[in-house]
Design an enzyme around this catalytic site. Structure first.
Site, short mmCIF file in Angstrom:
data_model
loop_
_atom_site.label_atom_id
_atom_site.label_comp_id
_atom_site.label_asym_id
_atom_site.label_seq_id
_atom_site.Cartn_x
_atom_site.Cartn_y
_atom_site.Cartn_z
N GLY A 181 1.67 2.82 1.95
CA GLY A 181 2.89 2.33 1.30
C GLY A 181 4.10 3.10 1.75
N ASN A 182 5.20 2.94 1.04
CA ASN A 182 6.42 3.67 1.38
C ASN A 182 7.19 4.00 0.11
OD1 ASN A 182 8.43 1.43 0.86
ND2 ASN A 182 7.12 0.45 2.39
#
Ligand code: CTP
Length: 418
Positions: A204-205
């Site tokens: 993810g980020n």
């Protein structure tokens, strides 16, 4: 001090408007509550009077010497009707003047916001649809109801949005850009995609979704129909936006492309993962193996570039001259939608040069370039950016609330649409 009129229709959601009233008074607005007669069956006059500190009546026949049926509307800086029932919407659209609220709506020359709440059948009824369209045509902001539990056991579109979110819309309306996106459908993507490794882990980020949600909220306040494609965001739904939740880049692509077909503008504020694991394990990967397996990645679709490509392909059958002459749509050719495509670029270095190259590569009209990393942008309420235009121009946006940046983006979008 700004003067706000809070109109209250006869719906059970009237109790939620007490909270809306508090939000206005606590932020220093003078609020005059104008309930309909039947609204007082749900929440009584003493509650509104005590919370607003102002007299409350539904009738035009009280304090007649003060000519309230004209004065209240004339002096208002904003009228917000919450809940706006099917009946109030119909009477407002028809220009009726049987009580103080409808008189106020006829005499007000300030922005008017309706926050409808009713059962789904009533909201979907052609009569209500026509009344909403009429009010929007006249410049009123009619925010879409939220989807969820209604009175009793049924669920569907018709819930009054969260009072804090209605308040945010009103705050933006008072900030004063007008309903310059009325009649426009815009799609905003927000948040960050997650690419599953196994049922409990993902790549993810850091994207919080704040910028995308600010874009959605400001677009609603400027009268647009908003589809918000939201990837893994832990924020309340913005009032009036249709929220489509997605997790991965591929789901985000499906949702954005589905909504973009009839959108005037698409703003890709989401941080979309460029890569995903080639293989997603169906079961949790255990640490029992002596050496962990490498995670092999494959490229995700680039949604922004694909939007640009779709538009270019749709434009092809006709040149600019033919389009200007109105050919194309009438001959069964899909119009070159979305008309405006906006990308975001998060860069850590060579910010402008990378941004310019990205704008060209992805075929968008505007690219909002901001510097990230070192505590900048992600998860903070503020942002600073430069917006690059396809014509080679640039607009600098100084550090400030993400909603201010959103308003500049919509200024540029509105100018391109008009
Ligand atoms: N974007 C997209 N699909 C992807 C990756 C990005 O639609 N698979 C969109 C983002 O929503 C954003 C813009 O492209 O509007 C720029 O994203 P960014 O991550 O800065 O650019 P990349 O294309 O990933 O380029 P690079 O990582 O090389 O900087």
């Amino acid at each position: 001090m700004t003067s706000v009129v809070l109109g209250v229709g006869a719906g059970i959601a009237a109790y939620k408007s007490c909270e809306l009233l508090r939000l206005f008074t606590e932020s220093g607005h003078d609020v005059r509550v104008v309930p309909t007669r039947d609204a007082l069956r749900f929440v009584g006059e003493p509650t509104w009077a005590a919370l607003s500190g102002n007299p409350v009546t539904s009738e035009v026949w009280e304090s007649v010497h003060e000519v309230p049926h004209v004065r209240i509307g004339q002096h208002a800086d904003l009228v917000v009707v919450a809940p706006a029932t099917a009946d109030v919407l119909a009477r407002a659209a028809g220009g009726l003047a049987g009580d103080l609220l409808t008189n106020t709506l006829l005499t007000a020359r300030c922005p008017v916001v309706f926050a409808p709440a009713m059962h789904t059948e009533m909201w979907d009824h052609p009569a209500t649809r026509a009344n909403v369209a009429t009010l929007r045509e006249r410049g009123s902001i009619v925010i879409e109801p939220a989807v969820g539990r209604l009175t009793g056991a049924d669920t569907g579109p018709g819930r009054l949005p969260d009072p804090a979110e209605i308040f945010e819309v009103c705050r933006r309306v008072l900030a004063g850009r007008g309903a310059d996106l009325a009649g426009r459908h815009v799609v905003v993507s927000a948040g960050g995609t997650r690419e599953a490794i196994d049922p409990v882990r993902f790549i993810g980020n850091h994207s919080s979704g704040l910028q995308g949600y600010a874009l959605a909220r400001t677009a609603v306040a400027r009268g647009a129909e908003v589809t918000l494609v939201s990837a893994n965001v832990a924020l309340p739904d913005p009032a009036g936006a249709k929220v489509v939740r997605v997790d991965s880049a591929r789901r985000l692509r499906e949702a954005v492309l589905a909504a973009a077909g009839h959108a005037d503008a698409v703003v890709m504020a989401a941080a979309v993962a460029d890569f995903r694991p080639v293989r997603t394990s169906d079961t949790k990967i255990k640490k029992s193996a002596a050496e962990p397996d490498a995670i092999h990645l494959t490229r995700n679709p680039d949604v922004l570039a694909e939007l640009g490509e779709i538009r270019r392909a749709r434009r092809e059958p006709y040149g600019d001259a033919e389009r200007a002459a109105g050919r194309g749509a009438s001959e069964g050719v899909a119009p070159p939608y979305p008309r405006v495509i906006v990308g975001f670029a998060a860069e850590t270095d060579d910010v402008l040069a990378n941004g310019r190259a990205k704008l060209e590569r992805k075929g968008c009209d505007l690219l909002v370039v901001n510097q990230v990393g070192h505590g900048l942008a992600f998860g903070t309420p503020d942002n600073a950016a430069v917006v690059l235009t396809a014509e080679g121009g640039s607009v600098e946006i100084p550090r400030g609330p993400k909603e201010d940046l959103a308003d500049v983006v919509w200024d540029l979008v509105a100018a391109r649409l008009s």
